[in-house]
Design a protein around this motif. Structure first.
Motif, short mmCIF file in Angstrom:
data_model
loop_
_atom_site.label_atom_id
_atom_site.label_comp_id
_atom_site.label_asym_id
_atom_site.label_seq_id
_atom_site.Cartn_x
_atom_site.Cartn_y
_atom_site.Cartn_z
N MET A 268 41.67 27.05 41.45
CA MET A 268 41.90 27.96 40.34
C MET A 268 41.80 27.24 39.01
N GLN B 252 36.01 38.40 31.11
CA GLN B 252 36.13 38.54 32.56
C GLN B 252 37.25 37.67 33.08
N PHE B 253 37.30 36.42 32.60
CA PHE B 253 38.37 35.51 33.01
C PHE B 253 39.73 36.11 32.66
N ARG C 252 40.55 39.24 32.15
CA ARG C 252 40.89 40.41 32.96
C ARG C 252 41.35 39.98 34.35
N ASP C 253 40.73 38.94 34.89
CA ASP C 253 41.18 38.43 36.19
C ASP C 253 42.63 37.97 36.11
N THR D 264 44.88 40.93 36.11
CA THR D 264 45.01 41.51 37.44
C THR D 264 45.95 40.68 38.31
N ILE D 265 45.77 39.34 38.26
CA ILE D 265 46.64 38.48 39.06
C ILE D 265 48.10 38.69 38.66
N GLN E 66 49.45 41.33 37.23
CA GLN E 66 49.93 42.66 37.65
C GLN E 66 50.30 42.65 39.13
N VAL E 67 49.43 42.02 39.96
CA VAL E 67 49.69 41.97 41.39
C VAL E 67 50.97 41.17 41.66
N HIS F 2 48.33 49.17 41.17
CA HIS F 2 48.99 48.54 42.32
C HIS F 2 50.38 49.13 42.50
N TRP G 208 45.10 34.35 48.67
CA TRP G 208 44.23 34.06 47.53
C TRP G 208 42.91 34.83 47.68
N GLN H 143 43.51 38.31 46.61
CA GLN H 143 43.59 38.37 45.15
C GLN H 143 42.19 38.33 44.55
N ASN I 274 40.47 41.04 42.19
CA ASN I 274 39.88 40.69 40.89
C ASN I 274 38.44 41.17 40.81
N ARG J 135 36.62 43.72 38.16
CA ARG J 135 35.44 43.40 37.36
C ARG J 135 34.34 44.42 37.58
N ASN K 149 35.07 47.69 35.82
CA ASN K 149 34.77 47.61 34.38
C ASN K 149 33.27 47.72 34.14
#
Lengths: 188, 126
Positions: A9, A153-154, A156-157, A160-161, A163-164, B2, B13, B16, B20, B24, B27
């Motif tokens: 990551m 994009q990064f 938004r990822d 999302t992470i 939020q999860v 969610h 992972w 996840q 993700n 994307r 969008n």
């Protein structure tokens, strides 16, 4: 926020902090040393920060997306002038003096154009130099836009992470309460 | 997007990353819909323009280049508009293709994610 719990990551990108991926909620909470509510508050705050950065990036994206067609129009005009150069004819155009009012201009053969560089500065260039400069500006703008899109994009990822993770911490908490309630019920 | 009912399904992972990726793609899907709409409108305008050209009997047409309207002979305007129409048509085609691919990928991911998480995840449009 360095932790071995997430493998391949990215920890941050151009100033945007990466969101830590949580393998196991229990371990995560112990690591942070926070109780559930504090952890949730911390994650929510992170989410707000991400949203702020997103607004900023979206505004930058809009600006670039407006700039690119402008530069392309300028390139068009210079190309047209260059095409007319050989023929010896003048280019007649109607242009806007003010809202809704147009006037006719007769543009003779010319080797040079003036480019507005901003900050009240206008420079004269030969047609070839002007084309080269405009093309360079266009390429730079397109490259910046690409980088910006990747940043978004990064971002938004990471949103999302986060939020999860919030959902999982919350669910874990609900689950724990149920277990304790069941345990308390069987004791009585 | 969610929700959960206190279930204990573990999120790996890989999960996840799938989530993700779905975000994307979603969008991108909306961006593509907007772009396709604009491209189709441009195409229509070009159609209207070339129809007007056929009807007009003027020899010199004012054609917009940059911010000004240049006086251009009718034939040249016709061929320019034809070229522009081809470019926009190809663009619409390319965008539609990308949209189809995005929709297909999203359907795949939905199968995988609903398969693992069932009710704990909501991937539908609000």
């Amino acid at each position: 926020m360095a932790s071995p719990s997430s493998s391949s990551m990215v920890t941050e990108r151009r100033g945007i902090p990466g969101a830590q991926f949580v393998e196991d909620v229990q371990t995560y909470l112990t690591q942070l040393g926070l109780d559930v509510n504090s952890a949730l508050a911390f994650l929510q705050e992170r989410l707000q920060q991400y949203k702020l950065v997103e607004m900023k990036l979206l505004a930058q994206q809009r600006d670039l997306q407006a700039k690119i067609p402008d530069i392309e129009k300028c390139l068009d005009v210079v190309a047209t002038l260059q095409a007319k150069k050989g023929t010896g004819e003048a280019l007649i155009t109607d242009f806007e003096i003010s809202e809704g009012i147009y006037s006719r201009a007769c543009i003779d053969d010319s080797d040079s154009v003036c480019l507005w560089l901003g900050a009240n500065v206008m420079l004269e260039y030969s047609c070839e130099e002007a084309t080269a400069l405009l093309q360079k500006n266009l390429d730079n703008a397109k490259a910046s836009l690409e980088v910006l899109v990747a940043d978004l994009q990064f971002l938004r990822d990471q949103v999302t992470i986060t939020q999860v993770t919030i959902a999982r911490v919350y669910n874990w908490d609900v689950h724990q309460r149920r277990i304790h309630q069941a345990a308390a019920a069987t004791k009585d | 997007m969610h929700q959960g009912g206190g279930s204990e399904t573990e999120v790996t992972w890989e999960d996840q990353q799938n989530i993700n990726k779905f975000g994307r793609l979603n969008n991108r899907f909306h961006e593509l819909e907007d772009e396709i709409k604009i491209a189709k409108e441009t195409n229509e305008s070009l159609e209207d323009a070339s129809n007007e050209l056929i009807l007009t009997d003027e020899e010199v047409v004012r054609f917009q280049i940059g911010e000004v309207f240049a006086h251009v002979p009718k034939e040249e305007v016709e061929s320019r508009i034809e070229d522009m129409k081809e470019v926009t048509s190809k663009n619409v085609e390319k965008l539609e293709e990308e949209k189809d691919s995005v929709v297909a990928q999203m359907a795949e991911l939905k199968k995988i994610l609903y398969g693992k998480f069932k009710d704990s995840i909501n991937l539908e449009e609000e």
